[in-house]
Design a protein around this motif. Structure first.
Motif, PDB file in Angstrom:
ATOM      1  N   THR A   1       7.778  10.273  57.686  1.00 61.29           N
ATOM      2  CA  THR A   1       8.199  10.117  56.288  1.00 61.29           C
ATOM      3  C   THR A   1       7.096   9.479  55.459  1.00 61.29           C
ATOM      4  O   THR A   1       6.233   8.755  55.973  1.00 61.29           O
ATOM      5  N   LEU A   2       7.152   9.768  54.180  1.00 57.34           N
ATOM      6  CA  LEU A   2       6.224   9.208  53.208  1.00 57.34           C
ATOM      7  C   LEU A   2       7.030   8.542  52.105  1.00 57.34           C
ATOM      8  O   LEU A   2       7.987   9.121  51.591  1.00 57.34           O
ATOM      9  N   VAL A   3       6.644   7.313  51.768  1.00 54.26           N
ATOM     10  CA  VAL A   3       7.276   6.584  50.669  1.00 54.26           C
ATOM     11  C   VAL A   3       6.265   6.454  49.536  1.00 54.26           C
ATOM     12  O   VAL A   3       5.113   6.064  49.758  1.00 54.26           O
ATOM     13  N   ILE A   4       6.687   6.806  48.338  1.00 57.62           N
ATOM     14  CA  ILE A   4       5.851   6.729  47.146  1.00 57.62           C
ATOM     15  C   ILE A   4       6.462   5.710  46.187  1.00 57.62           C
ATOM     16  O   ILE A   4       7.669   5.741  45.920  1.00 57.62           O
ATOM     17  N   SER A   5       5.628   4.813  45.671  1.00 58.69           N
ATOM     18  CA  SER A   5       6.068   3.832  44.679  1.00 58.69           C
ATOM     19  C   SER A   5       5.311   4.062  43.381  1.00 58.69           C
ATOM     20  O   SER A   5       4.114   4.349  43.395  1.00 58.69           O
TER      21      SER A   5
END
Length: 377
Positions: A342-346
């Protein structure tokens, strides 16, 4: 990787993919195009966990780790509510997982460091006070954090980069940084090496001895990220895959015992994406698919076939709403799970009446965060 990325005001449109190699031959298998991947779906992450405002986030393999304004550190797995891991003195500003996903490091705005074993939540949490080599012993929050696969060494960047031995209680080992290689944009423990990537170069140390092994100078000044066994590097026109095992001459490299004679290392670019305008920021790399950000749009690139697999626009403005002129650009950063799941973008913007460089306190900023399943061709 956590790096803070400021998206430039210049608006650009991705036109085409221009792929080329420098000093290498293409293998026959590179020409076969992969099936076009379905663009992953964005899942909005909460801004409040356990009743407290989220201040930091990291992607784990089967969960998301949250740090909060009151110092809490939680994991949230679906389905299920937040499970508290530990608490820190002050707002959590950085989170980092080791390459195996077992060890979690967290740092607070008041200079506390905590390391927890996520596989054994009942184990004691190791704690240290972050130190700084700045004059007068000022407390400077860490803006980069990395932990090795043993959970015993943590690298934290404050005024400089200090490597902490959690089995001891002494001062950190301060890494010697040259002027042109100071202020890391990303850093990570990769196998037996520790890599710090800067705007124009990268330093590679032996992770056990913390001895500088080599230094790589990039083709220009840009935005680096330590990827999967390589460095992903973005400029205002291109995204490059760089071989960090290439070397550039160190002043005394020829006198270092046991080290190979350094090469100039001027040609270290592997591939590139060409665009009309706008800087390209690296966001994730699993060795097969590289993700970059341009103008609030995630672009998934398959280097082996020279193709863009798809793109996902982020529902966030490129330029922040502001009464300050010029209006500041939005800032983006990313967290890639250790297993590349998974990739989390802020994304964040300062208050409307504030500039982007208004100090270290980001608690009043506007945030949005998303998670997506990483694409596989």
């Amino acid at each position: 990787m956590t790096a803070v990325l400021a998206v430039a005001v210049t608006v650009g449109v991705l036109l085409a993919v221009a792929v080329w190699r420098l000093g290498r031959e293409e293998s026959p298998g590179d020409a076969a195009p992969p099936p076009r991947a379905t663009a992953p779906r964005l899942h909005t992450l909460p801004l409040v966990v356990a009743g407290k405002r989220v201040s930091a986030v990291a992607a784990a393999d089967h969960a998301v780790v949250y740090g909060t304004e009151d110092g809490g550190v939680y994991t949230v797995a679906a389905p299920g509510g937040p499970a508290r891991i530990t608490g820190l003195d002050g707002r959590v500003v950085q989170l980092a997982l080791d390459p195996t996903g077992r060890w979690l490091a967290a740092a607070s705005a008041r200079g506390e460091l905590a390391v927890a074993d996520t596989r054994h939540p009942s184990s004691p949490v190791l704690r240290r006070r972050l130190r700084t080599d700045a004059p007068l012993g000022l407390t400077i929050p860490a803006d980069q954090l990395a932990i090795d696969s043993t959970g015993s060494r943590v690298a934290a960047q404050t005024a400089g980069i200090g490597v902490y031995d959690l089995h001891g209680s002494g001062s950190p080992h301060w890494l010697a940084l040259r002027y042109e290689c100071s202020g890391a944009d990303d850093m990570a423990f990769v196998g037996t090496e520790f890599i710090a990537a800067f705007g124009s170069c990268a330093d590679v140390w032996d992770a056990s001895t913390l001895r500088l092994k080599r230094q790589v100078f990039f083709p220009s000044t840009g935005f680096p990220m330590v990827g999967h066994d390589r460095i992903v590097y973005g400029t205002f026109r291109h995204a490059l895959l760089l071989d960090h095992r290439s070397t550039s001459p160190l002043p005394s490299a020829s006198a270092v015992p046991g080290q190979p004679r350094p090469g100039v290392g001027s040609i270290i670019a592997d591939k590139t994406i060409g665009t009309r305008r706008g800087p390209i920021y690296p966001m994730a790399d699993d060795g097969r698919v590289t993700t970059v950000l341009q103008n609030a749009r995630l672009i998934f690139w398959h280097p082996a076939s020279h193709r863009v697999l798809g793109s996902v626009p982020l529902p966030f403005p490129v330029v922040c709403p502001s009464t300050v002129k010029p209006a500041p650009p939005a800032q983006f950063d990313s967290s890639f799970s250790p297993g590349h799941r998974t990739l989390v973008i802020s994304a964040r913007c300062p208050p409307r009446d504030s500039a982007a460089d208004n100090g270290d306190d980001k608690s009043t900023w506007t945030y949005r965060r998303w998670m997506l399943t990483y694409p596989s061709p």
